[in-house]
Motif scaffolding. Sequence first.
Motif, short mmCIF file in Angstrom:
data_model
loop_
_atom_site.label_atom_id
_atom_site.label_comp_id
_atom_site.label_asym_id
_atom_site.label_seq_id
_atom_site.Cartn_x
_atom_site.Cartn_y
_atom_site.Cartn_z
N VAL A 107 0.90 -1.08 -0.09
CA VAL A 107 0.00 -0.01 -0.05
C VAL A 107 0.88 1.27 0.04
O VAL A 107 0.59 2.34 -0.60
CB VAL A 107 -0.93 0.11 1.15
CG1 VAL A 107 -1.58 1.23 1.39
CG2 VAL A 107 -2.18 -0.98 1.10
N CYS B 82 2.13 1.86 -3.42
CA CYS B 82 1.13 1.70 -4.61
C CYS B 82 0.95 3.03 -5.15
O CYS B 82 0.95 4.10 -4.80
CB CYS B 82 -0.16 1.46 -3.81
SG CYS B 82 -1.75 1.14 -5.12
N CYS C 262 -3.62 4.01 -8.50
CA CYS C 262 -4.47 5.31 -8.96
C CYS C 262 -3.83 6.67 -8.65
O CYS C 262 -3.17 6.71 -8.18
CB CYS C 262 -6.00 5.07 -8.21
SG CYS C 262 -6.10 5.83 -6.51
N HIS D 284 -2.61 8.50 -5.35
CA HIS D 284 -1.12 8.52 -4.69
C HIS D 284 -0.47 9.86 -4.82
O HIS D 284 0.20 10.09 -4.15
CB HIS D 284 -0.29 7.50 -5.47
CG HIS D 284 0.31 7.75 -6.89
ND1 HIS D 284 -0.50 7.63 -7.92
CD2 HIS D 284 1.41 8.31 -7.17
CE1 HIS D 284 0.52 8.25 -8.84
NE2 HIS D 284 1.44 8.79 -8.33
N PRO E 238 -0.15 6.71 3.26
CA PRO E 238 -1.44 5.99 2.99
C PRO E 238 -1.91 5.26 4.46
O PRO E 238 -1.00 5.22 5.16
CB PRO E 238 -0.87 4.92 2.20
CG PRO E 238 0.39 5.18 1.61
CD PRO E 238 0.87 6.31 2.64
N VAL F 213 -10.79 3.46 0.54
CA VAL F 213 -9.59 3.44 0.08
C VAL F 213 -8.58 3.78 1.08
O VAL F 213 -9.09 4.57 1.95
CB VAL F 213 -9.67 4.87 -1.34
CG1 VAL F 213 -10.71 4.14 -2.17
CG2 VAL F 213 -10.17 6.00 -0.59
N LYS F 214 -7.42 3.83 0.56
CA LYS F 214 -6.07 4.02 1.42
C LYS F 214 -5.39 5.15 1.38
O LYS F 214 -4.67 5.68 2.28
CB LYS F 214 -5.18 2.87 1.56
CG LYS F 214 -5.77 1.48 1.34
CD LYS F 214 -6.53 1.24 2.55
CE LYS F 214 -7.09 -0.59 2.42
NZ LYS F 214 -8.30 -0.63 3.24
N CYS F 215 -5.85 6.07 0.45
CA CYS F 215 -5.04 7.27 0.29
C CYS F 215 -6.08 8.46 0.45
O CYS F 215 -7.28 8.19 -0.19
CB CYS F 215 -4.36 7.49 -0.82
SG CYS F 215 -2.96 6.08 -1.00
N GLU G 107 -11.26 4.66 -8.57
CA GLU G 107 -10.33 4.65 -7.43
C GLU G 107 -10.70 3.74 -6.19
O GLU G 107 -9.82 3.00 -5.80
CB GLU G 107 -10.22 6.02 -6.80
CG GLU G 107 -9.77 7.39 -7.58
CD GLU G 107 -10.03 8.59 -7.28
OE1 GLU G 107 -9.38 9.60 -7.83
OE2 GLU G 107 -10.69 8.84 -6.20
N CYS H 246 -8.64 0.31 -5.44
CA CYS H 246 -7.95 -0.02 -3.95
C CYS H 246 -8.66 -1.05 -3.35
O CYS H 246 -7.93 -1.76 -2.46
CB CYS H 246 -8.21 1.47 -3.23
SG CYS H 246 -7.16 1.51 -1.82
#
Length: 199
Positions: free
Chosen positions: A13, A16, A19, A22, A28, A85-87, A99, A103
């Motif tokens: 992650v 990553c 998408c 980033h 993240p 989503v991580k970001c 996105e 993710c």
Amino acid sequence: MSDLPHNGLYTQVHSCRRCRLHAERNIPVVGEGFLSSPIVFIGEAPGRKEDKTGRPFVGAAGQVLNKMLEHIGLERNEVYITNVVKCRPPGNRQPSTDEVEACTPFLDRQLETIKPLILAPMGNSATGYTMKRFGLKERSIGQIHGRKFAVKAPWGSTIIFPLYHPATMLYNQSMERVLLADFESLKELLTEKTRRLVS
Ligand code: SF4
């Protein structure tokens, strides 16, 4: 860090670029908590403070979540907390469909590691994604909060239990009563599911 045993997921992650999110992220936010938790709370995406710290739900909405957990006798380290989503989406906009698609394989891997008995998506966006992911019709959080939806997950039977997003209470104090009642129902469900496991 509690995310490290995720089969290299933490490192993946962090590097990553699948998408566009980033490009403007700082850190993240993979997720944190108990990797054998019977319940996973899922928010939409990291916000400003989460993006700065790399931790989920540490801003004002996180304070509300902490309060709700405390109300039902749970500590953050007894549950697992993550996001769809991580970001952080710039300006805290809603993540776009592409996105989310890019993710959510990370979320799937987290869930398959933890194998929760209960999934608690918080807010319209996380609830919509979770319902759809398990083949259920998307409905607004106002219609389905505090209700149970039994689904078959790759790791076994699980219950989706949608909640209002904790941030709702920041804009409308009267929502506290609704959130408290839903968390009390969640606690009952959790007790029932964990009792069944040990009996
Ligand atoms: Fe990768 Fe997810 Fe971040 Fe997009 S939001 S860059 S898919 S980790």
